[in-house]
Design a protein around this motif. Structure first.
Motif, PDB file in Angstrom:
ATOM      1  N   GLY A  40      38.227  38.569  46.510  1.00 40.06           N
ATOM      2  CA  GLY A  40      37.248  37.495  46.682  1.00 40.06           C
ATOM      3  C   GLY A  40      37.910  36.154  46.920  1.00 40.06           C
ATOM      4  O   GLY A  40      37.426  35.340  47.713  1.00 40.06           O
ATOM      5  N   LEU A  41      39.042  35.906  46.234  1.00 41.07           N
ATOM      6  CA  LEU A  41      39.782  34.667  46.477  1.00 41.07           C
ATOM      7  C   LEU A  41      40.297  34.608  47.915  1.00 41.07           C
ATOM      8  O   LEU A  41      40.260  33.563  48.561  1.00 41.07           O
ATOM      9  CB  LEU A  41      40.945  34.559  45.491  1.00 41.07           C
ATOM     10  CG  LEU A  41      40.568  34.297  44.024  1.00 41.07           C
ATOM     11  CD1 LEU A  41      41.813  34.310  43.142  1.00 41.07           C
ATOM     12  CD2 LEU A  41      39.829  32.970  43.887  1.00 41.07           C
ATOM     13  N   ALA A  65      34.156  33.334  47.379  1.00 38.43           N
ATOM     14  CA  ALA A  65      34.658  34.116  46.247  1.00 38.43           C
ATOM     15  C   ALA A  65      33.556  34.840  45.482  1.00 38.43           C
ATOM     16  O   ALA A  65      33.847  35.713  44.664  1.00 38.43           O
ATOM     17  CB  ALA A  65      35.422  33.197  45.287  1.00 38.43           C
ATOM     18  N   GLY A 113      33.682  38.623  45.512  1.00 40.14           N
ATOM     19  CA  GLY A 113      34.682  39.222  44.633  1.00 40.14           C
ATOM     20  C   GLY A 113      34.171  39.361  43.212  1.00 40.14           C
ATOM     21  O   GLY A 113      34.422  40.376  42.548  1.00 40.14           O
ATOM     22  N   TRP A 114      33.454  38.355  42.721  1.00 39.99           N
ATOM     23  CA  TRP A 114      32.883  38.434  41.381  1.00 39.99           C
ATOM     24  C   TRP A 114      31.867  39.562  41.282  1.00 39.99           C
ATOM     25  O   TRP A 114      31.818  40.280  40.265  1.00 39.99           O
ATOM     26  CB  TRP A 114      32.236  37.104  41.001  1.00 39.99           C
ATOM     27  CG  TRP A 114      33.199  36.091  40.516  1.00 39.99           C
ATOM     28  CD1 TRP A 114      33.676  35.006  41.185  1.00 39.99           C
ATOM     29  CD2 TRP A 114      33.833  36.071  39.233  1.00 39.99           C
ATOM     30  NE1 TRP A 114      34.564  34.319  40.414  1.00 39.99           N
ATOM     31  CE2 TRP A 114      34.680  34.936  39.205  1.00 39.99           C
ATOM     32  CE3 TRP A 114      33.763  36.889  38.113  1.00 39.99           C
ATOM     33  CZ2 TRP A 114      35.459  34.613  38.093  1.00 39.99           C
ATOM     34  CZ3 TRP A 114      34.528  36.575  36.997  1.00 39.99           C
ATOM     35  CH2 TRP A 114      35.363  35.446  36.994  1.00 39.99           C
ATOM     36  N   GLY A 171      37.520  33.771  50.074  1.00 41.67           N
ATOM     37  CA  GLY A 171      37.118  32.391  49.893  1.00 41.67           C
ATOM     38  C   GLY A 171      38.054  31.403  50.561  1.00 41.67           C
ATOM     39  O   GLY A 171      37.623  30.338  51.023  1.00 41.67           O
ATOM     40  N   LEU A 185      38.415  40.549  42.349  1.00 35.87           N
ATOM     41  CA  LEU A 185      38.510  39.105  42.155  1.00 35.87           C
ATOM     42  C   LEU A 185      39.552  38.499  43.085  1.00 35.87           C
ATOM     43  O   LEU A 185      39.319  37.460  43.715  1.00 35.87           O
ATOM     44  CB  LEU A 185      38.860  38.793  40.701  1.00 35.87           C
ATOM     45  CG  LEU A 185      37.758  38.991  39.659  1.00 35.87           C
ATOM     46  CD1 LEU A 185      38.287  38.718  38.263  1.00 35.87           C
ATOM     47  CD2 LEU A 185      36.570  38.091  39.969  1.00 35.87           C
TER      48      LEU A 185
END
Length: 430
Positions: A172-173, A272, A275-276, A176, A169
């Motif tokens: 992913g941020l 993002a 990442g999820w 993003g 996560l």
């Protein structure tokens, strides 16, 4: 009765008593930090590979690059951990992993954009993992009292699972906020920085030399003879073989992570979302672990293992049909919960069957299967997607895994008939 009820209540809570042991506490912190940091690299490498090649097949090749060294060094690393100072072995293998991470950071900063270099660095990283993993796992019983080993392992598993959720996560941020050209180097830098905590914790370990044999058994050897002794035992145990085989089916045919970068970009616009997707399975595993009090009460463990693997395959197939990010994450989380259940029963079955003198070597086999299966799955998913499309590779793989698990269980019913050894003894006495 009240004592039993009290124990059941406590079973729902994590026992933190091992953290009172200073050496274990350092190791636990170091392992947690390094595993969290490694998730940044686990996301960044396939993202970088896809950004360079725009090919799921090349992303899948990362699985081969990680698998081959794992097969070569996994069994050998487990044997070596029984005959040398485990602290020194862990230090040297950790140093290799750290250097590889710095290499990934350097090539990303320089903008090398070479898929072949990424494959080579992934292979070297797998060598470090294959050697360090058995050593790290076998250190715990030497630094905490025997009665605290289960609690120590529970703490370790919970921490790594949480890292498997939060790390992707966070990665992913990062992806993003920045483009791949910036986000990928940042991810590698985070991994390299956090790995210093694990290296420090390993450095502070006391010497952990091998225990001298007492003359009652065969002297452990890191050579081929010692490895073959463990494999010879394994091939005579159908339940163990079937438990390993059904795990390989689940991972090889239904592991979709090589497709995550392509799906995140095509269906959800990148950023993002990747990442999820990388976190979703771990989220399910974490939730499954937190609600796992019922697992120990199941007697037909072989049946439960088969059901969990079939559930994994079906959930993976359904997630591949989802075109809403939240729904795909939920279905992948369901698959992750099923994977947690199957992992618990595989480990339990192995511990029941393996005599103490062979557990280290069989743990090496277990490590190869558990870590190698998903890498083969990466190759399968990427190669299939190259010729049939991402959706077909994802959904078809999940359905095929569920079907093959059922066929294998029906053709070789030893696994379905399996019950814990203690229960078999009790039944024989009645």
């Amino acid at each position: 009765m009240s004592v039993l009820e009290d124990r059941r209540k406590k079973s729902w809570m994590i026992d933190t008593t091992p953290l009172r042991v200073v050496t274990f506490r350092r190791m636990w912190i170091g392992n947690g930090a390094s595993f969290f940091g490694f998730q940044f690299t686990a996301v960044a490498v396939p993202v970088q590979m896809f950004a360079i090649t725009h090919s799921p097949f090349w992303v899948g090749l990362l699985g081969v690059a990680g698998l081959v060294p794992l097969l070569i060094f996994g069994l050998w690393g487990g044997a070596v951990a029984d005959v040398v100072d485990r602290r020194r072995l862990l230090l040297s293998s950790s140093a290799l992993t750290w250097v590889v991470t710095l290499g990934l950071l350097t090539q990303a900063i320089l903008g090398v954009r070479s898929p072949h270099l990424l494959l080579a660095l992934t292979a070297l990283q797998s060598v470090g993992f294959a050697i360090s993993s058995p050593a790290r796992q076998s250190i715990v019983p030497r630094i905490v009292p025997a009665e605290l080993v289960p609690s120590a392992n529970t703490l370790h598993y919970t921490t790594t699972t949480a890292g498997g959720v939060l790390g992707p996560l966070a990665a992913g941020l990062v992806m993003g906020v920045w483009s791949a050209d910036v986000g990928v180097p940042v991810a590698y830098a985070v991994d390299a920085l956090l790995f210093t905590v694990a290296f420090w914790a390993t450095w502070r370990l006391p010497a952990i030399p091998p225990i001298e044999p007492d003359g009652s058994g065969e002297k452990p050897t890191a050579g081929l003879r010692g490895i073959l002794a463990g494999l010879s035992f394994l091939v005579t145990q159908p339940v163990l073989l079937l438990s390993f085989a059904i795990d390989l089916i689940a991972m090889v045919f239904a592991m979709p992570r090589a497709l995550f970068p392509a799906v995140a970009e095509d269906r959800f616009g990148g950023g993002a979302a990747v990442g999820w997707l990388f976190s979703a399975i771990a989220i399910g595993s974490l939730l499954g672990g937190l609600t796992s009090g019922w697992i120990g009460r199941v007697r037909r463990q072989g049946v439960a293992l088969v059901v969990a693997v079939v559930g994994w395959g079906v959930a993976i197939a359904l997630s591949g049909l989802a075109h809403q990010l939240w729904l795909m994450v939920v279905l992948l989380a369901v698959a992750g919960a099923a994977d947690l259940v199957s992992a618990v029963y595989r480990q339990t079955i192995m511990q029941t069957y393996a005599p103490d003198r062979l557990r280290g070597r069989l743990q090496g086999v277990f490590t190869v299967v558990v870590a190698g299966g998903p890498r083969l799955g990466d190759l399968r998913a990427g190669a299939t997607a190259q010729f049939t499309g991402v959706g077909t590779s994802w959904v078809g793989g999940g359905l095929l895994a569920a079907a093959l698990a059922l066929v294998l269980a029906a053709a070789f019913p030893a696994l379905l008939r399996y019950r814990p050894v203690q229960e078999l003894k009790e039944n024989a006495e009645r």
